[in-house]
Every structure is written in structure tokens, then in C-alpha cells.
Design an enzyme around this catalytic site. Structure first.
Site, PDB file in Angstrom:
ATOM      1  N   MET A 128       0.838  -1.198   0.000  1.00 47.65           N
ATOM      2  CA  MET A 128       0.000   0.000   0.000  1.00 47.65           C
ATOM      3  C   MET A 128       0.880   1.257   0.000  1.00 47.65           C
ATOM      4  O   MET A 128       1.329   1.698  -1.041  1.00 47.65           O
ATOM      5  CB  MET A 128      -0.945  -0.023   1.202  1.00 47.65           C
ATOM      6  CG  MET A 128      -1.920  -1.184   1.199  1.00 47.65           C
ATOM      7  SD  MET A 128      -3.188  -0.976  -0.073  1.00 47.65           S
ATOM      8  CE  MET A 128      -4.269  -2.342   0.338  1.00 47.65           C
ATOM      9  N   CYS A 129       1.131   1.809   1.171  1.00 44.29           N
ATOM     10  CA  CYS A 129       1.831   3.092   1.237  1.00 44.29           C
ATOM     11  C   CYS A 129       3.307   2.982   0.870  1.00 44.29           C
ATOM     12  O   CYS A 129       3.871   3.915   0.300  1.00 44.29           O
ATOM     13  CB  CYS A 129       1.648   3.721   2.610  1.00 44.29           C
ATOM     14  SG  CYS A 129      -0.093   4.116   2.944  1.00 44.29           S
ATOM     15  N   VAL A 130       3.940   1.852   1.197  1.00 45.05           N
ATOM     16  CA  VAL A 130       5.344   1.682   0.809  1.00 45.05           C
ATOM     17  C   VAL A 130       5.456   1.598  -0.705  1.00 45.05           C
ATOM     18  O   VAL A 130       6.249   2.314  -1.338  1.00 45.05           O
ATOM     19  CB  VAL A 130       5.953   0.435   1.480  1.00 45.05           C
ATOM     20  CG1 VAL A 130       7.335   0.134   0.902  1.00 45.05           C
ATOM     21  CG2 VAL A 130       6.038   0.634   2.991  1.00 45.05           C
TER      22      VAL A 130
END
Length: 203
Positions: A128-130
């Protein structure tokens, strides 16, 4: 230099993304992978502090109702090992979406002002955010390194009942980033070895 060796710029920034207490709530997120993620992230933070390289903390402030990452929820706080090292951070970015480049203050503007062209992206969630941050960083022209073993994620269901385990999602992220040319997927051990070596300026 062998294929397993990495050159780290003296200004290489370590991004520690969303390592927050809310992600410890298994009843909310479900099964996770990589129990070594926190220890590896802590080791990277310590190495960056020892070598004087900048650490950027990113904190998610969810707008989703009932989220354990909402600003008014205890889960919004950083995990203890990050909070204990927060004093070394050169920048704290708060965001409400997946990409760390859409936060406050502006990450890209800060990196440009500091003359930073190389990023190490760690944290939660891998896919997701990585991954979103690493993809955008690659698009913006940064030299991006992702220590997959300093990230973790959770099992996830998709359309028509399709589901992937956290390990399967992490593997997909590694292939997407490395195979797609967005970033080089590396290990914490490789980065620790590189941080201890004489600093080299990379393109």
C-alpha cells in the site's frame, strides 16, 4: 562492487512510513507477515543516525470512520521503537492518502531543498503506502531502494472472492517495483553493510 553490494549516498534519506500502533490490531487488519519488520526498521534508523544520514518519518492520519489510524485514536501514535528514535528525524510528514508525496509538509520540496536524490523506503504496508510511495519516487526520478524485510503487510481480499496472503502481496510488490524499474528491492543487511562503508555519491 559485486551485484549484492549497494552504494549509499551520504545524503540518502530513510523514509519510515506509517509504523503506527494501530497496525498491531489484528482484529482490524487480519493476519500479517514478516515479524522481523520492526527490528529491521529499528536497525536501519540506528544506522542512519550513526552515519548522519536523514530520517523522514511519515504518519498516516486516516479520514476513514472508525479507523485505528485516525488522529483521535490511540493507534495513530508511532510504535514505541519509532517514538523513542523520533528525535533523530529530520522531517515529519503527515498524510491522508497512500503516497508520502501527498502530505504536509511537501516531501519532494524538502528533498529538493536538501539536495537528496536517493531514498530508502521502509514501513507499513508493503503493498500500500510503501509501494505507492516507491512508485511515485521512481517516477519523480529518485534512486529508490526498498528493503522488503523492513516492511510488512496483511492478507487482503479482492474481487470475486480472490484473496492473497501477506507474503504473496509482498512478493507481488517486489516484482512490481524491481521488475517494473521503480526501485531496487534489497535487504536490511545489504543496507547496513552499505551504511558502514565509506559514503559514495550515487547518480
Amino acid at each position: 562492487m559485486t551485484k549484492n553490494e549497494i552504494a549509499l549516498a551520504p545524503t540518502a534519506a530513510l523514509l519510515v512510513i506509517d509504523v503506527q500502533k494501530g497496525f498491531d490490531d489484528a482484529s482490524y487488519w487480519g493476519p500479517r507477515n514478516n515479524p522481523a519488520a520492526e527490528a529491521n526498521t529499528a536497525a536501519l534508523m540506528d544506522a542512519w543516525q550513526e552515519t548522519g544520514r536523514p530520517v523522514v518519518l511519515v504518519q498516516h492520519a486516516s479520514r476513514t470512520a472508525g479507523s485505528v489510524l485516525a488522529p483521535d485514536h490511540p493507534g495513530h501514535a508511532f510504535k514505541d521503537f519509532v517514538a523513542e528514535r523520533a528525535g533523530q528525524a529530520a522531517l515529519l510528514v503527515t498524510k491522508t492518502v497512500n503516497s508520502s508525496f501527498y502530505g504536509t509538509p511537501d516531501l519532494a520540496a524538502w528533498l529538493t531543498a536538501q539536495g537528496i536524490g536517493q531514498l530508502v523506503v521502509s514501513g507499513i504496508q508493503t503493498n500500500m503506502c510503501v509501494e505507492t510511495t516507491a512508485r511515485m519516487a521512481g517516477n519523480l526520478g529518485y534512486d529508490v531502494l526498498v528493503p522488503l524485510d523492513a516492511t510488512h503487510t496483511f492478507d487482503l481480499a479482492g474481487p470475486d472472492g480472490t484473496a492473497l496472503t501477506a507474503d504473496e502481496l509482498a512478493t507481488a510488490t517486489a516484482v512490481n517495483l524491481h521488475g517494473g524499474g521503480f526501485a531496487r528491492v534489497v535487504t536490511t543487511a545489504q543496507l547496513l553493510a552499505a551504511s558502514a562503508a565509506p559514503a559514495q555519491v550515487t547518480a
